[in-house]
Design a protein around this motif. Structure first.
Motif, mmCIF file in Angstrom:
data_model
loop_
_atom_site.group_PDB
_atom_site.id
_atom_site.type_symbol
_atom_site.label_atom_id
_atom_site.label_comp_id
_atom_site.label_asym_id
_atom_site.label_seq_id
_atom_site.Cartn_x
_atom_site.Cartn_y
_atom_site.Cartn_z
ATOM 1 N N ALA A 1 1.003 -1.498 -0.092
ATOM 2 C CA ALA A 1 -0.050 -0.251 -0.160
ATOM 3 C C ALA A 1 0.707 0.795 0.320
ATOM 4 C CB ALA A 1 -1.000 0.117 1.574
ATOM 5 N N LEU A 2 2.320 1.328 0.591
ATOM 6 C CA LEU A 2 2.797 2.053 0.766
ATOM 7 C C LEU A 2 3.273 3.198 -0.976
ATOM 8 C CD1 LEU A 2 6.407 1.014 2.274
ATOM 9 C CD2 LEU A 2 3.881 2.353 3.280
ATOM 10 N N GLY A 3 3.279 1.935 -2.103
ATOM 11 C CA GLY A 3 3.271 3.498 -3.338
ATOM 12 C C GLY A 3 2.015 3.600 -3.825
ATOM 13 N N HIS A 4 0.795 3.288 -3.103
ATOM 14 C CA HIS A 4 -0.692 4.317 -3.928
ATOM 15 C C HIS A 4 -1.624 4.528 -2.767
ATOM 16 C CE1 HIS A 4 -2.937 0.742 -1.965
ATOM 17 N NE2 HIS A 4 -2.108 -0.386 -2.661
ATOM 18 N N ALA A 5 -0.926 4.621 -1.101
ATOM 19 C CA ALA A 5 -1.783 4.656 -0.571
ATOM 20 C C ALA A 5 -0.906 4.913 1.234
ATOM 21 C CB ALA A 5 -3.062 4.405 0.291
ATOM 22 N N PRO A 6 0.238 6.108 1.169
ATOM 23 C CA PRO A 6 1.966 5.885 1.859
ATOM 24 C C PRO A 6 1.060 6.045 3.934
ATOM 25 C CG PRO A 6 1.646 7.521 0.448
ATOM 26 C CD PRO A 6 0.090 6.922 0.250
ATOM 27 N N ALA A 7 0.131 6.934 3.864
ATOM 28 C CA ALA A 7 -0.732 6.763 5.091
ATOM 29 C C ALA A 7 -0.914 5.500 5.870
ATOM 30 C CB ALA A 7 -1.586 7.360 5.262
ATOM 31 N N LEU A 8 -1.835 4.487 4.911
ATOM 32 C CA LEU A 8 -2.644 3.515 5.302
ATOM 33 C C LEU A 8 -1.232 2.661 5.213
ATOM 34 C CD1 LEU A 8 -4.965 1.445 5.846
ATOM 35 C CD2 LEU A 8 -5.020 1.296 2.696
ATOM 36 N N GLY A 9 0.074 2.742 4.504
ATOM 37 C CA GLY A 9 0.454 1.399 4.204
ATOM 38 C C GLY A 9 1.437 1.669 6.020
ATOM 39 N N LEU A 10 1.487 2.924 6.481
ATOM 40 C CA LEU A 10 2.886 2.874 7.105
ATOM 41 C C LEU A 10 2.015 2.307 8.553
ATOM 42 C CD1 LEU A 10 4.427 6.776 6.310
ATOM 43 C CD2 LEU A 10 5.472 4.242 6.747
ATOM 44 N N ALA A 11 0.714 2.493 8.071
ATOM 45 C CA ALA A 11 -0.519 2.073 9.470
ATOM 46 C C ALA A 11 -0.314 0.533 9.547
ATOM 47 C CB ALA A 11 -2.083 3.172 9.295
ATOM 48 N N GLU A 12 -0.231 0.067 8.351
ATOM 49 C CA GLU A 12 -0.252 -1.034 8.289
ATOM 50 C C GLU A 12 0.837 -2.022 8.914
ATOM 51 O OE1 GLU A 12 -4.024 -2.098 4.597
ATOM 52 O OE2 GLU A 12 -1.880 -2.080 4.341
ATOM 53 N N VAL A 13 1.951 -1.919 8.824
ATOM 54 C CA VAL A 13 3.102 -1.764 8.661
ATOM 55 C C VAL A 13 3.753 -1.774 10.535
ATOM 56 C CG1 VAL A 13 5.932 -1.541 8.057
ATOM 57 C CG2 VAL A 13 4.940 -1.451 6.476
ATOM 58 N N ALA A 14 3.150 -0.573 10.524
ATOM 59 C CA ALA A 14 3.169 -0.845 11.764
ATOM 60 C C ALA A 14 2.382 -1.445 12.581
ATOM 61 C CB ALA A 14 2.759 0.898 12.928
ATOM 62 N N ALA A 15 1.379 -1.767 12.524
ATOM 63 C CA ALA A 15 0.099 -2.470 13.491
ATOM 64 C C ALA A 15 1.158 -4.045 12.995
ATOM 65 C CB ALA A 15 -0.534 -2.586 12.389
ATOM 66 N N GLY A 16 1.239 -4.602 11.727
ATOM 67 C CA GLY A 16 2.257 -6.133 11.359
ATOM 68 C C GLY A 16 3.079 -6.205 12.729
ATOM 69 N N LEU A 17 4.305 -4.918 12.839
ATOM 70 C CA LEU A 17 5.619 -5.115 13.476
ATOM 71 C C LEU A 17 4.682 -5.150 14.254
ATOM 72 C CD1 LEU A 17 7.551 -2.532 11.792
ATOM 73 C CD2 LEU A 17 7.766 -5.307 11.140
ATOM 74 N N ALA A 18 3.656 -4.471 15.217
ATOM 75 C CA ALA A 18 3.748 -4.479 16.460
ATOM 76 C C ALA A 18 2.889 -6.030 17.170
ATOM 77 C CB ALA A 18 2.261 -3.604 17.121
ATOM 78 N N ILE A 19 1.888 -6.485 16.799
ATOM 79 C CA ILE A 19 1.538 -8.277 16.199
ATOM 80 C C ILE A 19 2.762 -9.272 16.210
ATOM 81 C CG2 ILE A 19 0.210 -9.550 15.613
ATOM 82 C CD1 ILE A 19 -1.534 -7.343 14.435
ATOM 83 N N LEU A 20 3.268 -8.901 15.894
ATOM 84 C CA LEU A 20 5.173 -9.736 15.823
ATOM 85 C C LEU A 20 5.850 -10.169 16.896
ATOM 86 C CD1 LEU A 20 6.515 -10.284 11.976
ATOM 87 C CD2 LEU A 20 4.141 -11.612 12.924
ATOM 88 N N ALA A 21 5.626 -8.592 16.993
ATOM 89 C CA ALA A 21 6.126 -8.354 18.446
ATOM 90 C C ALA A 21 5.346 -8.831 19.733
ATOM 91 C CB ALA A 21 6.680 -6.830 18.732
ATOM 92 N N LEU A 22 4.333 -8.790 19.568
ATOM 93 C CA LEU A 22 3.451 -9.612 20.526
ATOM 94 C C LEU A 22 3.172 -11.138 20.299
ATOM 95 C CD1 LEU A 22 -0.437 -7.455 20.332
ATOM 96 C CD2 LEU A 22 1.578 -7.878 22.038
ATOM 97 N N LEU A 23 3.388 -11.323 19.599
ATOM 98 C CA LEU A 23 3.700 -13.319 18.795
ATOM 99 C C LEU A 23 4.655 -13.061 19.615
ATOM 100 C CD1 LEU A 23 2.985 -16.054 17.118
ATOM 101 C CD2 LEU A 23 4.489 -14.575 15.308
ATOM 102 N N LEU A 24 6.225 -13.441 19.292
ATOM 103 C CA LEU A 24 7.385 -13.382 20.184
ATOM 104 C C LEU A 24 7.020 -13.295 21.978
ATOM 105 C CD1 LEU A 24 10.058 -11.510 17.741
ATOM 106 C CD2 LEU A 24 9.638 -13.877 17.977
ATOM 107 N N ARG A 25 6.477 -12.320 21.957
ATOM 108 C CA ARG A 25 6.111 -12.109 23.819
ATOM 109 C C ARG A 25 5.840 -13.094 23.691
ATOM 110 N NH1 ARG A 25 4.063 -6.786 27.107
ATOM 111 N NH2 ARG A 25 4.140 -8.104 28.863
ATOM 112 N N GLN A 26 4.868 -13.473 23.195
ATOM 113 C CA GLN A 26 3.235 -14.930 23.763
ATOM 114 C C GLN A 26 4.201 -16.257 23.366
ATOM 115 O OE1 GLN A 26 2.366 -16.336 20.729
ATOM 116 N NE2 GLN A 26 0.346 -17.852 21.880
ATOM 117 N N GLN A 27 5.162 -16.122 23.062
ATOM 118 C CA GLN A 27 5.462 -17.693 22.194
ATOM 119 C C GLN A 27 6.608 -18.228 23.419
ATOM 120 O OE1 GLN A 27 5.015 -19.423 19.466
ATOM 121 N NE2 GLN A 27 3.548 -18.473 20.214
#
Length: 455
Positions: free
Chosen positions: A228-254
């Protein structure tokens, strides 16, 4: 075939001949089909986009959907394979892959095709997850190395012949036959697996549902965000940040799980974790080039699909030729040295492709492809060996899962980077920026590889 029509039990020292031979063919055929389909569609993307009336950026999801589904499913499927057994998972996966191939061949529009490719990726992931486990059950202990080598060689060969197979099919038929040819081969693999693969012994262990959801959500959001960064930068940045946050939660939960999806114990080993990072960077670099180059050769230079396939083939073909030599050297020199040299060559080859003259001769393209193939071939075997051997022998299965996960994360990220490049620059103007990005990923992988010398 097995006259009793029952699964053959695994002997303490593998299966007897000729049952072992037929079982190996069944496993390798499933692996071959899954890997072939992850690369064969690249050559046909321009034809698919034109036939279905889609943009190049949207058509990239024919590749990205397959890779994303496989990356999301790999770790949960590994856990399911331990819970229900390797053979049942292989059979179900091969059936899903074959049916999805039929849906791909019948696709009336791009949405249908991408959805079918997602289903196909789920089926193909099963063979990646349990292939090594089945080879261990099939081969005697003294021959296990040959079995693992055959499995790795099958992956390399299927990648190597993918462009040529695609070019040959497109020479006589349209792109739908790229998927239709899987039907008879998938049926053969299914029947052979049912008759000859040894029965599985399931392990009654809990399934980490929450970890599976975190894994899926994090990977999907991260890849969608990059796209999404190519056509909707704000949405893309929000999705990337959310994805990284969830993967960080995954590592903590594991950390609190008795049977985690992510092998946290292995990731704490510097040699292992750096090898995984090296693998992700290298496969990202290769995928960016593999997906973007067909558009450049067909749209930018006006080549047909057959010529495009033949010009790309030297890269994966040289990987097959270089792999045995790099395997020999990997027994004598550290992976940090060999893989760094290989990825340095890959970065140089990608940079040379980005600097192609305006009207290149075929040889101008071929020698650059050869340099990339030599570099990737020298990286791959030592790096895989480091991943599989950096932990204790009892964790080889988990290491194999992470090795496949790293490869798929790299290829999925690479396809998303191409979609981003097409969105920012268009398919005609994105080639040079994308190849420069691929060279940067290869250089980053070389830097991570060098870090292992101090690990």
């Amino acid at each position: 075939m097995n006259s009793t029509n029952r699964p053959l039990p695994a002997a303490d020292d593998g299966l007897p001949m000729p049952a072992r031979l037929w079982a190996v063919v069944a496993v390798l055929l499933g692996s071959f089909l899954g890997t072939l389909d992850s690369s064969i569609a690249n050559i046909a993307l321009p034809s698919i986009a034109a036939d279905l009336g889609s943009t190049p950026a949207a058509a990239v999801w024919v590749v990205n959907g397959y890779q994303l589904a496989t990356a999301v499913a790999l770790l949960p499927l590994a856990a399911l394979g331990e819970r229900f057994g390797a053979k049942p998972l292989y059979l179900v996966g091969t059936l899903i892959f074959t049916l999805a191939s039929l849906l791909c061949a019948l696709a009336p529009d791009l949405g249908w095709l991408v959805a079918a490719r997602v289903l196909q990726g789920l089926g193909g992931a099963c063979a990646s997850v349990v292939g090594g486990v089945l080879m261990r059950a099939v081969f005697p202990a003294r021959m296990l190395g040959r079995g693992i080598a055959l499995f790795g060689l099958t992956v390399a060969v299927s990648t190597a012949v993918g462009p040529s197979v695609a070019a040959g099919i497109l020479l006589v038929a349209d792109w739908r036959w790229l998927f239709a040819v899987n039907l008879p081969l998938g049926i053969v693999a299914l029947l052979m697996a049912q008759h000859f693969l040894p029965a599985s012994t399931p392990q009654h262990r809990p399934f980490d549902t929450l970890g599976t959801l975190f894994n899926a959500a994090g990977i999907v959001l991260l890849v969608l965000g990059v796209d999404a960064l190519g056509h909707a930068p704000a949405l893309g940045l929000a999705e990337v940040a959310a994805g990284l946050a969830i993967l960080a939660l995954l590592l903590r939960q594991q950390r609190a799980q008795p049977h985690p999806l992510v092998p946290m114990d292995l990731l704490r080993i510097p040699l292992f974790s750096l090898s995984v990072v090296t693998s992700i960077c290298s496969y990202t670099a290769q995928t960016v080039a593999y997906v973007s180059l067909p558009f450049f050769l067909q749209h930018g230079l006006g080549y047909d699909a057959v010529r495009t396939g033949l010009l790309i083939t030297p890269w994966p073909l040289v990987i097959v030729l270089a792999a045995p030599l790099s395997g020999y050297l990997s027994d004598r020199y550290p992976a940090g040295i060999l893989s760094s040299i290989g990825l340095g060559c890959l970065a140089a080859g990608l940079l040379a492709l980005a600097l192609l003259p305006a009207a290149p001769a075929d040889w101008d393209i071929v020698w650059r492809m050869v340099l990339c193939g030599v570099g990737f071939g020298f990286f791959q075997t030592p790096n895989n060996r480091a991943i599989l051997t950096s932990g204790p022998p009892s964790r080889t299965g988990a290491a194999n899962g992470m090795m496949a996960q790293a490869r798929l994360l790299g290829t999925t990220l690479g396809a998303a980077v191409v979609a981003l490049g097409f969105g920012l620059f268009g398919s005609d103007g994105a080639t040079v920026p994308l190849l420069l990005a691929a060279a940067a990923f290869a250089a980053g992988g070389a830097a991570a590889s060098l870090g292992r010398l101090a690990a």
